[in-house]
Design a protein around this motif. Structure first.
Motif, PDB file in Angstrom:
ATOM      1  N   CYS A 106       0.802  -1.225   0.000  1.00  0.00           N
ATOM      2  CA  CYS A 106       0.000   0.000   0.000  1.00  0.00           C
ATOM      3  C   CYS A 106       0.834   1.274   0.000  1.00  0.00           C
ATOM      4  CB  CYS A 106      -0.952   0.000   1.188  1.00  0.00           C
ATOM      5  SG  CYS A 106      -2.236  -1.274   1.052  1.00  0.00           S
ATOM      6  N   GLY A 107       2.097   1.187   0.398  1.00  0.00           N
ATOM      7  CA  GLY A 107       2.956   2.366   0.429  1.00  0.00           C
ATOM      8  C   GLY A 107       3.008   3.131  -0.885  1.00  0.00           C
ATOM      9  N   PRO A 108       3.235   2.459  -2.036  1.00  0.00           N
ATOM     10  CA  PRO A 108       3.265   3.186  -3.308  1.00  0.00           C
ATOM     11  C   PRO A 108       1.937   3.878  -3.645  1.00  0.00           C
ATOM     12  CG  PRO A 108       4.306   1.046  -3.544  1.00  0.00           C
ATOM     13  CD  PRO A 108       3.650   1.069  -2.183  1.00  0.00           C
ATOM     14  N   LEU A 109       0.812   3.292  -3.251  1.00  0.00           N
ATOM     15  CA  LEU A 109      -0.483   3.933  -3.472  1.00  0.00           C
ATOM     16  C   LEU A 109      -0.603   5.169  -2.598  1.00  0.00           C
ATOM     17  CD1 LEU A 109      -0.829   0.909  -4.451  1.00  0.00           C
ATOM     18  CD2 LEU A 109      -3.238   1.267  -4.019  1.00  0.00           C
ATOM     19  N   HIS A 110      -0.223   5.046  -1.338  1.00  0.00           N
ATOM     20  CA  HIS A 110      -0.299   6.179  -0.418  1.00  0.00           C
ATOM     21  C   HIS A 110       0.594   7.329  -0.875  1.00  0.00           C
ATOM     22  CE1 HIS A 110      -1.653   3.442   3.157  1.00  0.00           C
ATOM     23  NE2 HIS A 110      -2.535   3.492   2.182  1.00  0.00           N
ATOM     24  N   ARG A 111       1.749   7.008  -1.462  1.00  0.00           N
ATOM     25  CA  ARG A 111       2.677   8.045  -1.925  1.00  0.00           C
ATOM     26  C   ARG A 111       2.304   8.596  -3.297  1.00  0.00           C
ATOM     27  NH1 ARG A 111       6.167   4.054   0.154  1.00  0.00           N
ATOM     28  NH2 ARG A 111       6.689   3.396  -1.974  1.00  0.00           N
ATOM     29  N   GLY A 168      -4.785  12.294   4.154  1.00  0.00           N
ATOM     30  CA  GLY A 168      -4.627  12.845   2.801  1.00  0.00           C
ATOM     31  C   GLY A 168      -4.937  11.817   1.734  1.00  0.00           C
ATOM     32  N   TYR A 169      -4.419  10.600   1.895  1.00  0.00           N
ATOM     33  CA  TYR A 169      -4.702   9.550   0.928  1.00  0.00           C
ATOM     34  C   TYR A 169      -6.186   9.197   0.931  1.00  0.00           C
ATOM     35  CZ  TYR A 169      -4.911   5.134  -1.506  1.00  0.00           C
ATOM     36  OH  TYR A 169      -5.258   4.137  -2.390  1.00  0.00           O
ATOM     37  N   LEU A 170      -6.767   9.127   2.110  1.00  0.00           N
ATOM     38  CA  LEU A 170      -8.196   8.806   2.190  1.00  0.00           C
ATOM     39  C   LEU A 170      -9.012   9.828   1.410  1.00  0.00           C
ATOM     40  CD1 LEU A 170      -8.224   7.736   5.908  1.00  0.00           C
ATOM     41  CD2 LEU A 170      -8.684   6.253   3.944  1.00  0.00           C
ATOM     42  N   LEU A 171      -8.694  11.082   1.543  1.00  0.00           N
ATOM     43  CA  LEU A 171      -9.421  12.124   0.808  1.00  0.00           C
ATOM     44  C   LEU A 171      -9.144  12.032  -0.689  1.00  0.00           C
ATOM     45  CD1 LEU A 171      -8.956  15.087   3.285  1.00  0.00           C
ATOM     46  CD2 LEU A 171     -11.108  13.918   2.743  1.00  0.00           C
ATOM     47  N   ARG A 172      -7.900  11.783  -1.085  1.00  0.00           N
ATOM     48  CA  ARG A 172      -7.562  11.682  -2.510  1.00  0.00           C
ATOM     49  C   ARG A 172      -8.228  10.487  -3.175  1.00  0.00           C
ATOM     50  NH1 ARG A 172      -2.613  12.619  -0.315  1.00  0.00           N
ATOM     51  NH2 ARG A 172      -1.850  10.516  -0.764  1.00  0.00           N
TER      52      ARG A 172
END
Length: 139
Positions: free
Chosen positions: A30-35, A60-64
């Motif tokens: 999940c790290g690459p998705l979060h970044r 931030g990722y949740l909102l994006r």
């Protein structure tokens, strides 16, 4: 799974097991998705990445990754709730060639020293070619 708010920090290192439960290291899962280095290929992968974002405090990722029509203006994560485990119960559609999908899951957490579970059926859609979270029905 949240209130409205901020970010708790990193996942504790790229080599630690990803919170989503795949068994892969966070830095490869999940790290690459979060970044923002990759997009989730399926609705289930997006669900897993969103659970991991709750677990690591990445608002931030949740909102994006939230559809613009249902996305809140801000998201405050509850620091007292520690997300511990994800179980995927069922998926419908949400594959590589689908435009919609649903994922039913059980998210386990600890709060105030006590275990808890949230069960939900989340709906996902493709927007501009990528999967985003639309809404959910609590179970």
């Amino acid at each position: 799974m949240a209130k409205r708010g901020g970010r708790r920090g990193a996942a504790g290192g790229a080599e630690r097991a990803c919170p989503c439960g795949t068994g892969r290291p966070y830095g490869e899962c999940c790290g690459p998705l979060h970044r923002g280095e990759a997009d989730a290929p399926t609705a289930e992968a997006l669900m897993r990445s969103r659970f991991s974002a709750f677990a690591v405090g990445d608002a931030g990722y949740l909102l994006r990754s939230w559809h613009e029509s249902t996305r809140p203006a801000r998201l405050d994560l509850d620091p007292a709730r520690r997300w511990t485990r994800l179980e995927i119960v069922d998926t419908a559609r949400g594959g590589l060639f689908d435009g919609t999908g649903t994922v039913e899951f059980r998210a386990h957490y600890r709060e105030g020293g006590r275990p808890g579970t949230q069960t939900e059926r989340s709906r996902f859609v493709r927007a501009d070619g990528r999967w985003v979270y639309l809404d959910a029905e609590q179970r």
